[in-house]
Design an enzyme around this catalytic site. Structure first.
Site, PDB file in Angstrom:
ATOM      1  CB  SER A  11      43.935  37.239  99.195  1.00  0.00           C
ATOM      2  OG  SER A  11      44.512  35.850  99.317  1.00  0.00           O
ATOM      3  CG  HIS A  36      47.940  39.275 100.024  1.00  0.00           C
ATOM      4  ND1 HIS A  36      48.808  39.688 100.942  1.00  0.00           N
ATOM      5  CD2 HIS A  36      47.537  38.057 100.617  1.00  0.00           C
ATOM      6  CE1 HIS A  36      48.874  39.125 102.225  1.00  0.00           C
ATOM      7  NE2 HIS A  36      47.969  38.170 102.025  1.00  0.00           N
ATOM      8  CG  ASP A  38      46.920  34.617 101.494  1.00  0.00           C
ATOM      9  OD1 ASP A  38      47.682  35.474 102.723  1.00  0.00           O
ATOM     10  OD2 ASP A  38      46.101  34.951 101.110  1.00  0.00           O
ATOM     11  CG  HIS A  69      50.338  36.607 104.633  1.00  0.00           C
ATOM     12  ND1 HIS A  69      48.959  36.481 105.077  1.00  0.00           N
ATOM     13  CD2 HIS A  69      51.188  36.288 105.993  1.00  0.00           C
ATOM     14  CE1 HIS A  69      48.942  36.270 106.411  1.00  0.00           C
ATOM     15  NE2 HIS A  69      50.035  36.243 107.031  1.00  0.00           N
ATOM     16  CG  MET A 140      47.222  37.775 110.514  1.00  0.00           C
ATOM     17  SD  MET A 140      46.972  37.872 108.673  1.00  0.00           S
ATOM     18  CE  MET A 140      45.310  36.942 108.642  1.00  0.00           C
ATOM     19  CG  ASP A 176      45.397  38.919 104.940  1.00  0.00           C
ATOM     20  OD1 ASP A 176      44.438  38.585 104.430  1.00  0.00           O
ATOM     21  OD2 ASP A 176      46.381  38.185 104.841  1.00  0.00           O
TER      22      ASP A 176
HETATM   23  C1  DX5 Z   1      43.954  34.207 105.493  1.00  0.00           C
HETATM   24  C2  DX5 Z   1      44.637  34.981 104.619  1.00  0.00           C
HETATM   25  C3  DX5 Z   1      44.135  35.988 103.754  1.00  0.00           C
HETATM   26  C4  DX5 Z   1      42.857  35.556 102.932  1.00  0.00           C
HETATM   27  C5  DX5 Z   1      41.794  36.763 103.125  1.00  0.00           C
HETATM   28  O1  DX5 Z   1      44.629  33.459 106.322  1.00  0.00           O
HETATM   29  O2  DX5 Z   1      45.884  35.442 105.047  1.00  0.00           O
HETATM   30  O3  DX5 Z   1      44.858  36.789 103.045  1.00  0.00           O
HETATM   31  O4  DX5 Z   1      42.878  35.195 101.760  1.00  0.00           O
HETATM   32  O5  DX5 Z   1      40.640  36.222 102.643  1.00  0.00           O
HETATM   33  P1  DX5 Z   1      39.135  37.178 102.780  1.00  0.00           P
HETATM   34  O6  DX5 Z   1      39.566  38.493 102.182  1.00  0.00           O
HETATM   35  O7  DX5 Z   1      38.238  36.364 102.227  1.00  0.00           O
HETATM   36  O8  DX5 Z   1      39.165  37.440 104.333  1.00  0.00           O
HETATM   37 ZN    ZN Z   2      47.034  36.889 103.621  1.00  0.00          ZN
END
Ligand code: DX5
Ligand code: ZN
Length: 218
Positions: A11, A36, A38, A69, A140, A176
């Site tokens: 991400s 990915h 976000d 996403h 999630m 995620d």
């Molecule tokens: C959170 C995002 C994730 C986030 C994950 O709302 O959808 O994709 O970037 O970050 P980590 O891997 O640091 O938990």
């Molecule tokens: Zn995400």
């Protein structure tokens, strides 16, 4: 277990935004399967990240699948813009609007793969009647909005139930939030086949080693 090969999707939310193109190229070369992306609107989630123009700007840097996403509500008015920006797979949240089936039809009509994301409190049954339109379900394992949060262990049971619900269909289960070398084996054992990680990759000095550490030990 999943019938599909494991995918690791860094991400870029955790990347250095001042050097975003270089960061995308670096994880691509380091072995990322997907990228990915976000997207946050400050309304559906309590944070704002980036939109289609940023995705378009980094599209030329990598040929890997762009996994978009969308943490935005409404999502439908923006689907065409994300498709045009270079998204290959577009995931909307089940909680983001009253007409999930319509959103999935719209993604498919744009010629893109379609996903649905479920917040921690949303039951797996939310996707039961749209399975024919799905390429992926995103579970999630944190409340969406921020990187670097702690993995919610209940996600493992949710993935197990989802795997049973999906039967033998070739629909990916992506996880995620809080995915690390410690939590990755928990979710893959439960049936996940697609791992998103932000801080566990971009927070490490060696991206290739960090990506490899998320894959099951040979
Ligand atoms: C959170 C995002 C994730 C986030 C994950 O709302 O959808 O994709 O970037 O970050 P980590 O891997 O640091 O938990
Ligand atoms: Zn995400």
């Amino acid at each position: 277990m999943s019938p599909l090969p494991l995918v690791v999707a860094p991400s870029i939310l955790a990347a250095d935004f001042a050097r975003l193109g270089e960061e995308v190229r670096a994880v691509d070369v380091a072995g990322a399967d997907w990228i990915h992306l976000d997207v946050m609107d400050g309304h559906f989630v309590p944070n704002i990240s980036f939109g289609p123009d940023i995705i378009k700007a980094v599209r030329g840097v990598s040929r890997k699948l762009f996994d978009c996403h969308l943490m935005i509500a409404p999502a439908d008015p923006y689907l065409a813009a994300f498709a045009a920006a270079g998204a290959d797979l577009i995931t909307v949240h089940a909680e983001a609007g009253p007409h999930l089936d319509r959103s999935l039809q719209a993604i498919k009509a744009l010629g893109k793969q379609a996903g649905v994301s479920l917040c921690p409190a949303t039951p797996v049954t939310a996707i039961e009647h749209v399975l024919d339109k799905l390429d992926l379900v995103l579970v999630m394992s944190v409340n969406p909005g921020f990187g670097g949060q702690k993995f919610i262990p209940e996600a493992a049971e949710k993935i197990r139930r989802l795997r049973a619900l999906l039967g033998g269909r070739p629909i990916r289960i992506e996880v995620d939030g809080g995915i690390t070398a410690e939590t990755a084996p928990i979710v893959t054992a439960a049936g996940a086949d697609t791992l998103v990680a932000g801080s566990a990759i971009f927070g490490k000095p060696d991206y290739a080693a960090a990506i490899a550490a998320l894959r099951p030990a040979a």
